[in-house]
Design an enzyme around this catalytic site. Structure first.
Site, PDB file in Angstrom:
ATOM      1  N   SER A 257     -17.769   0.123 -12.843  1.00  0.00           N
ATOM      2  CA  SER A 257     -18.459  -0.825 -11.974  1.00  0.00           C
ATOM      3  C   SER A 257     -19.934  -0.452 -11.964  1.00  0.00           C
ATOM      4  CB  SER A 257     -17.867  -0.798 -10.560  1.00  0.00           C
ATOM      5  OG  SER A 257     -17.856   0.506 -10.031  1.00  0.00           O
TER       6      SER A 257
ATOM      7  N   GLY B 265     -12.812   9.134 -16.139  1.00  0.00           N
ATOM      8  CA  GLY B 265     -12.351   8.413 -14.968  1.00  0.00           C
ATOM      9  C   GLY B 265     -13.491   7.762 -14.204  1.00  0.00           C
TER      10      GLY B 265
ATOM     11  N   THR C  60     -20.111  11.678 -16.530  1.00  0.00           N
ATOM     12  CA  THR C  60     -20.615  11.166 -17.807  1.00  0.00           C
ATOM     13  C   THR C  60     -21.583  12.147 -18.449  1.00  0.00           C
ATOM     14  OG1 THR C  60     -20.378   8.882 -17.052  1.00  0.00           O
ATOM     15  CG2 THR C  60     -21.822   9.261 -18.930  1.00  0.00           C
ATOM     16  N   THR C  61     -22.446  12.743 -17.655  1.00  0.00           N
ATOM     17  CA  THR C  61     -23.391  13.732 -18.170  1.00  0.00           C
ATOM     18  C   THR C  61     -22.652  14.853 -18.885  1.00  0.00           C
ATOM     19  OG1 THR C  61     -24.997  13.265 -16.424  1.00  0.00           O
ATOM     20  CG2 THR C  61     -25.162  15.410 -17.504  1.00  0.00           C
TER      21      THR C  61
ATOM     22  N   ASP D 299     -23.278   4.488 -18.112  1.00  0.00           N
ATOM     23  CA  ASP D 299     -22.414   5.626 -18.427  1.00  0.00           C
ATOM     24  C   ASP D 299     -21.636   5.378 -19.716  1.00  0.00           C
ATOM     25  OD1 ASP D 299     -23.291   6.852 -16.141  1.00  0.00           O
ATOM     26  OD2 ASP D 299     -21.487   6.461 -14.971  1.00  0.00           O
TER      27      ASP D 299
ATOM     28  N   GLY E 179     -15.022   7.741 -10.141  1.00  0.00           N
ATOM     29  CA  GLY E 179     -14.877   8.368  -8.836  1.00  0.00           C
ATOM     30  C   GLY E 179     -14.065   9.645  -8.912  1.00  0.00           C
TER      31      GLY E 179
ATOM     32  N   ARG F 152     -29.628  21.782 -12.884  1.00  0.00           N
ATOM     33  CA  ARG F 152     -30.264  20.476 -12.656  1.00  0.00           C
ATOM     34  C   ARG F 152     -31.366  20.316 -13.710  1.00  0.00           C
ATOM     35  NH1 ARG F 152     -30.290  17.043  -8.164  1.00  0.00           N
ATOM     36  NH2 ARG F 152     -31.295  15.094  -8.815  1.00  0.00           N
ATOM     37  N   LEU F 153     -31.232  19.315 -14.560  1.00  0.00           N
ATOM     38  CA  LEU F 153     -32.160  19.111 -15.664  1.00  0.00           C
ATOM     39  C   LEU F 153     -33.044  17.901 -15.394  1.00  0.00           C
ATOM     40  CD1 LEU F 153     -29.603  19.620 -18.592  1.00  0.00           C
ATOM     41  CD2 LEU F 153     -31.305  21.278 -17.802  1.00  0.00           C
TER      42      LEU F 153
ATOM     43  N   LYS G 185     -14.268   4.895 -21.335  1.00  0.00           N
ATOM     44  CA  LYS G 185     -14.365   4.806 -19.873  1.00  0.00           C
ATOM     45  C   LYS G 185     -13.725   3.464 -19.540  1.00  0.00           C
ATOM     46  CE  LYS G 185     -17.656   5.013 -16.017  1.00  0.00           C
ATOM     47  NZ  LYS G 185     -17.076   6.216 -15.367  1.00  0.00           N
TER      48      LYS G 185
END
Length: 235
Positions: A42, A118, A17-18, A55, A120, A207-208, A38
């Site tokens: 879950s 998607g 999602t990011t 998400d 997973g 990594r933000l 999406k």
């Protein structure tokens, strides 16, 4: 010309999602219209408006012209468990055909960039017979693979790419999302991924502290996707 892609991940929690939100934001910044879906989520929270997934909300925020929540996330489940188990417990039957039916109207909007995210990894089950990859096959969508860069990512990425190719689909690009900046031999791992994955790298996202779509978009490039220039429909 409209472009459609499926956003796959090498595993769960690798930042699909990011990256998807970042790609949509980058497209919007170039004046393109955007849409996203999406279909199954879950781990949703019950709100005054019904079940909502963080998400899906992030994707919704990057859709322009705007879409409603039910369009972006038609199948929402509360437990943060595998979607097919969550659906079964909720008395909902998931199938490739049902998901195709809810995705097609979003594709039919013909946005400059439409992303289908998607859940997973590539083979996450929908039911006892089908996996989510069957939906991608039915729609013949090219795939963008989000590689969660951490120990073991090369194996996961190569296996995912092989499965995508075996299913007769095109890997259009991949993104290195650095989920573990302390990964040993990081540069060597990234170089190996570039050698082994049969598609261009669309970006390397560090990594933000605040991985918002605008910040993530700065680390992504849409050039390899050869998207159309903006049609002004986002204004």
């Amino acid at each position: 010309m409209a472009h459609f892609y499926f956003i796959a991940g090498t595993d769960t929690d690798v930042g699909k999602t990011t990256i998807a939100a970042g790609l949509l934001h980058a497209a919007r910044a170039q004046g393109m219209s955007t849409a996203a879906i999406k279909p199954v989520a879950s781990g949703c929270e019950l709100t005054g408006y019904g079940l909502r997934n963080s998400d899906a909300l992030a994707l919704l925020a990057e859709c322009k012209p705007a879409l409603d929540y039910a369009t972006v996330n038609p199948f929402a489940f509360a437990p943060a468990i595998a979607p097919h188990i969550a659906a079964r417990e909720a008395g909902v039957e998931l199938s490739a055909e049902r998901l195709v039916q809810v995705i097609r109207p979003v594709l039919a909007r013909q946005a400059d960039l439409t992303l289908v995210e998607g859940a997973g990894g590539w083979r996450v089950p929908l039911n006892a017979r089908e996996s989510l990859s069957a939906v991608v096959q039915a729609l013949a969508l090219p795939v963008i693979l989000v590689v969660g860069v951490r120990l073991g990512c090369i194996n996961h990425a190569v296996l995912s790419a092989e499965a995508i190719a075996r299913d007769g689909l095109r890997l259009a690009g991949w993104v290195a999302n650095i989920v573990d900046p302390a990964t040993s031999r990081l540069e060597e791992n990234l170089a190996t991924l570039a050698e082994l994955l049969p598609a261009p790298c669309l970006g390397r996202v560090p990594r933000l502290d605040q991985p918002g779509a605008q910040q993530v978009a700065l680390h992504l490039s849409l050039g390899a996707l050869q998207l159309p220039s903006g049609r002004g429909s986002t204004k």
